[in-house]
Design a protein around this motif. Sequence first.
Motif, PDB file in Angstrom:
ATOM      1  N   MET A   1       0.850  -1.185   0.000  1.00  0.00           N
ATOM      2  CA  MET A   1       0.000   0.000   0.000  1.00  0.00           C
ATOM      3  C   MET A   1       0.892   1.245   0.000  1.00  0.00           C
ATOM      4  SD  MET A   1      -2.797  -0.995   2.800  1.00  0.00           S
ATOM      5  CE  MET A   1      -3.854  -2.425   2.636  1.00  0.00           C
ATOM      6  N   TYR A  35      -9.464   3.559   7.267  1.00  0.00           N
ATOM      7  CA  TYR A  35      -9.801   2.418   6.413  1.00  0.00           C
ATOM      8  C   TYR A  35     -10.687   1.424   7.174  1.00  0.00           C
ATOM      9  CZ  TYR A  35      -9.060  -1.689   3.423  1.00  0.00           C
ATOM     10  OH  TYR A  35      -9.239  -2.781   2.613  1.00  0.00           O
ATOM     11  N   GLN A  40     -14.060  -1.702   6.404  1.00  0.00           N
ATOM     12  CA  GLN A  40     -14.074  -3.064   6.935  1.00  0.00           C
ATOM     13  C   GLN A  40     -15.269  -3.353   7.835  1.00  0.00           C
ATOM     14  OE1 GLN A  40      -9.727  -3.013   8.172  1.00  0.00           O
ATOM     15  NE2 GLN A  40      -9.798  -4.918   7.011  1.00  0.00           N
ATOM     16  N   PHE A  68      -3.851 -11.849   2.217  1.00  0.00           N
ATOM     17  CA  PHE A  68      -3.837 -10.390   1.988  1.00  0.00           C
ATOM     18  C   PHE A  68      -4.412  -9.694   3.229  1.00  0.00           C
ATOM     19  CE2 PHE A  68      -4.976 -12.694  -1.926  1.00  0.00           C
ATOM     20  CZ  PHE A  68      -3.943 -12.356  -2.784  1.00  0.00           C
ATOM     21  N   GLY A  70      -3.519  -7.528   5.436  1.00  0.00           N
ATOM     22  CA  GLY A  70      -3.299  -6.130   5.849  1.00  0.00           C
ATOM     23  C   GLY A  70      -2.972  -6.083   7.334  1.00  0.00           C
ATOM     24  N   ASP A  91       0.374 -11.439   4.858  1.00  0.00           N
ATOM     25  CA  ASP A  91       0.499 -10.253   4.004  1.00  0.00           C
ATOM     26  C   ASP A  91       1.957 -10.097   3.611  1.00  0.00           C
ATOM     27  OD1 ASP A  91      -1.564  -7.687   3.464  1.00  0.00           O
ATOM     28  OD2 ASP A  91       0.576  -7.237   3.201  1.00  0.00           O
ATOM     29  N   ILE A  92       2.161  -9.510   2.440  1.00  0.00           N
ATOM     30  CA  ILE A  92       3.520  -9.370   1.904  1.00  0.00           C
ATOM     31  C   ILE A  92       4.214  -8.106   2.438  1.00  0.00           C
ATOM     32  CG2 ILE A  92       3.055  -8.000  -0.178  1.00  0.00           C
ATOM     33  CD1 ILE A  92       4.616 -10.213  -1.733  1.00  0.00           C
ATOM     34  N   SER A  93       3.431  -7.195   3.034  1.00  0.00           N
ATOM     35  CA  SER A  93       3.992  -5.898   3.447  1.00  0.00           C
ATOM     36  C   SER A  93       4.197  -5.819   4.952  1.00  0.00           C
ATOM     37  CB  SER A  93       3.065  -4.749   3.047  1.00  0.00           C
ATOM     38  OG  SER A  93       2.776  -4.822   1.687  1.00  0.00           O
ATOM     39  N   ALA A 121       4.548 -12.828   4.260  1.00  0.00           N
ATOM     40  CA  ALA A 121       4.881 -13.765   3.173  1.00  0.00           C
ATOM     41  C   ALA A 121       4.017 -13.450   1.960  1.00  0.00           C
ATOM     42  CB  ALA A 121       4.620 -15.204   3.617  1.00  0.00           C
ATOM     43  N   ASP A 122       4.438 -13.986   0.825  1.00  0.00           N
ATOM     44  CA  ASP A 122       3.614 -13.961  -0.379  1.00  0.00           C
ATOM     45  C   ASP A 122       2.580 -15.081  -0.225  1.00  0.00           C
ATOM     46  OD1 ASP A 122       2.655 -14.557  -3.048  1.00  0.00           O
ATOM     47  OD2 ASP A 122       4.342 -13.387  -3.816  1.00  0.00           O
ATOM     48  N   VAL A 123       1.312 -14.780  -0.441  1.00  0.00           N
ATOM     49  CA  VAL A 123       0.261 -15.793  -0.248  1.00  0.00           C
ATOM     50  C   VAL A 123       0.476 -17.030  -1.127  1.00  0.00           C
ATOM     51  CG1 VAL A 123      -1.557 -14.238   0.558  1.00  0.00           C
ATOM     52  CG2 VAL A 123      -1.258 -14.606  -1.903  1.00  0.00           C
ATOM     53  N   ASN A 138     -11.867  -8.292   0.173  1.00  0.00           N
ATOM     54  CA  ASN A 138     -11.667  -6.959  -0.396  1.00  0.00           C
ATOM     55  C   ASN A 138     -10.925  -7.021  -1.728  1.00  0.00           C
ATOM     56  OD1 ASN A 138     -13.156  -5.000   0.898  1.00  0.00           O
ATOM     57  ND2 ASN A 138     -11.812  -5.058   2.704  1.00  0.00           N
ATOM     58  N   SER A 140      -8.619  -8.530  -3.041  1.00  0.00           N
ATOM     59  CA  SER A 140      -7.159  -8.373  -3.091  1.00  0.00           C
ATOM     60  C   SER A 140      -6.499  -9.243  -4.152  1.00  0.00           C
ATOM     61  CB  SER A 140      -6.561  -8.709  -1.730  1.00  0.00           C
ATOM     62  OG  SER A 140      -7.195  -7.975  -0.720  1.00  0.00           O
ATOM     63  N   TYR A 226      -5.073   0.707  -5.563  1.00  0.00           N
ATOM     64  CA  TYR A 226      -5.221  -0.697  -5.968  1.00  0.00           C
ATOM     65  C   TYR A 226      -5.132  -0.800  -7.487  1.00  0.00           C
ATOM     66  CZ  TYR A 226      -7.020  -0.656  -1.266  1.00  0.00           C
ATOM     67  OH  TYR A 226      -7.144  -0.460   0.078  1.00  0.00           O
TER      68      TYR A 226
HETATM   69  C1  LIG Z   1      -6.799  -4.407  -0.300  1.00  0.00           C
HETATM   70  S1  LIG Z   1      -5.555  -4.714   0.950  1.00  0.00           S
HETATM   71  C2  LIG Z   1      -6.513  -5.859   1.851  1.00  0.00           C
HETATM   72  C3  LIG Z   1      -6.567  -5.595   3.300  1.00  0.00           C
HETATM   73  C4  LIG Z   1      -7.575  -6.474   4.042  1.00  0.00           C
HETATM   74  N1  LIG Z   1      -7.512  -7.871   3.627  1.00  0.00           N
HETATM   75  C5  LIG Z   1      -8.992  -6.022   3.845  1.00  0.00           C
HETATM   76  O1  LIG Z   1      -9.878  -6.840   3.731  1.00  0.00           O
HETATM   77  O2  LIG Z   1      -9.263  -4.853   3.829  1.00  0.00           O
HETATM   78  C6  LIG Z   1      -4.443  -5.703   0.026  1.00  0.00           C
HETATM   79  C7  LIG Z   1      -3.272  -6.287   0.826  1.00  0.00           C
HETATM   80  O3  LIG Z   1      -2.681  -7.336   0.043  1.00  0.00           O
HETATM   81  C8  LIG Z   1      -1.290  -7.348   0.286  1.00  0.00           C
HETATM   82  N2  LIG Z   1      -0.665  -8.116  -0.808  1.00  0.00           N
HETATM   83  C9  LIG Z   1      -0.541  -7.784  -2.122  1.00  0.00           C
HETATM   84  N3  LIG Z   1       0.053  -8.776  -2.806  1.00  0.00           N
HETATM   85  C10 LIG Z   1       0.284  -9.789  -1.918  1.00  0.00           C
HETATM   86  C11 LIG Z   1       0.849 -11.094  -2.027  1.00  0.00           C
HETATM   87  N4  LIG Z   1       1.302 -11.572  -3.202  1.00  0.00           N
HETATM   88  N5  LIG Z   1       0.929 -11.853  -0.918  1.00  0.00           N
HETATM   89  C12 LIG Z   1       0.490 -11.378   0.286  1.00  0.00           C
HETATM   90  N6  LIG Z   1      -0.066 -10.151   0.435  1.00  0.00           N
HETATM   91  C13 LIG Z   1      -0.165  -9.368  -0.640  1.00  0.00           C
HETATM   92  C14 LIG Z   1      -0.917  -5.882   0.373  1.00  0.00           C
HETATM   93  O4  LIG Z   1       0.283  -5.695   1.085  1.00  0.00           O
HETATM   94  C15 LIG Z   1      -2.153  -5.301   1.107  1.00  0.00           C
HETATM   95  O5  LIG Z   1      -1.936  -5.223   2.497  1.00  0.00           O
END
Ligand SMILES: C[S@@+](CC[C@H](N)C(=O)[O-])C[C@H]1O[C@@H](n2cnc3c(N)ncnc32)[C@H](O)[C@@H]1O
Length: 280
Positions: A1, A35, A40, A68, A70, A91-93, A121-123, A138, A140, A226
Amino acid sequence: MPKSRTVTPKPRNSAKAVQPPRPTLAARADRYVLYQQAVQAPEAEVRFIHRAYRRVRGRAPSSLREDFCGTGYLSTAWAKSHRGRTAIGIDISTEPLDWGRANVLAVESLSVQARVQLVEADVRHADVPPVDVIGAFNYSYCCFKDRATLLGYFRAARAGLAKDGIFICDLFGGTEAIATQAEERKCKGFTYVWDQAEYNPITHESLNHIHFLFRDGSSLLEAFTYDWRLWSIPEVRELLLEAGFSATAVWWDPIDADDYRKSECEEQQATWLVYIVAAL
Ligand SMILES: C[S@@+](CC[C@H](N)C(=O)[O-])C[C@H]1O[C@@H](n2cnc3c(N)ncnc32)[C@H](O)[C@@H]1O
């Protein structure tokens, strides 16, 4: 983000002695709090996850993986909803995870904290124990813009489920989903803006921003951005089946009723929301 831009209102001309400027409402705001308030609704999501799992498996689920995640707001709400429930948020961040650990999890009881794990981690490559339900909310997963990448994610989600597990994701669409337009909604103390800034009809790529506006004229523009592909319901269902799920169901959010219902035929709307549930 991405980090947000802060816009400060222009000072008015004044003959008075110069005072140090008072921080604007935008400068004092926390974009994650805004947010949470504007977007949410984790309790409703917890109820839906419970309902969908019961419908498919005839019993209650206990473990959730929130992809994802967050700040892990949903994972925490899940663990809070029953003392037998555990959650893994991925989450990756680093930034939202750290914010969630400090502001969402830390304020909960030790019992809740012990049942929630937030993992960076990366999902698609997370090394975590199998769970009853994986949720991707959301929209994602729309950050995965091509078929092979989304299929790879769905395969990884399938592999992350325990026996009898289900996968749930949400999706939005409708005639206005592809319009470049901004929609404002008043929230307590600020205005939330969902800005569909760009849409490419050839690729279905869509660039969206969330802005927050305040009554002193200040704002957090592009507080969240996004960069998505707007997938269609049949594309998502077909990819889930291709990833090895045995069946999918669509739960439609009706205008005329309180709760989502399973459906295979609806009339087009300006905007619609669905959950897509896939069973092993
Ligand atoms: C739209 S936010 C979603 C936040 C929360 N899940 C929600 O429902 O509001 C998207 C999140 O996906 C994460 N993200 C993006 N690519 C990803 C990946 N490959 N693996 C894990 N997380 C990832 C971003 O860092 C961000 O925090």
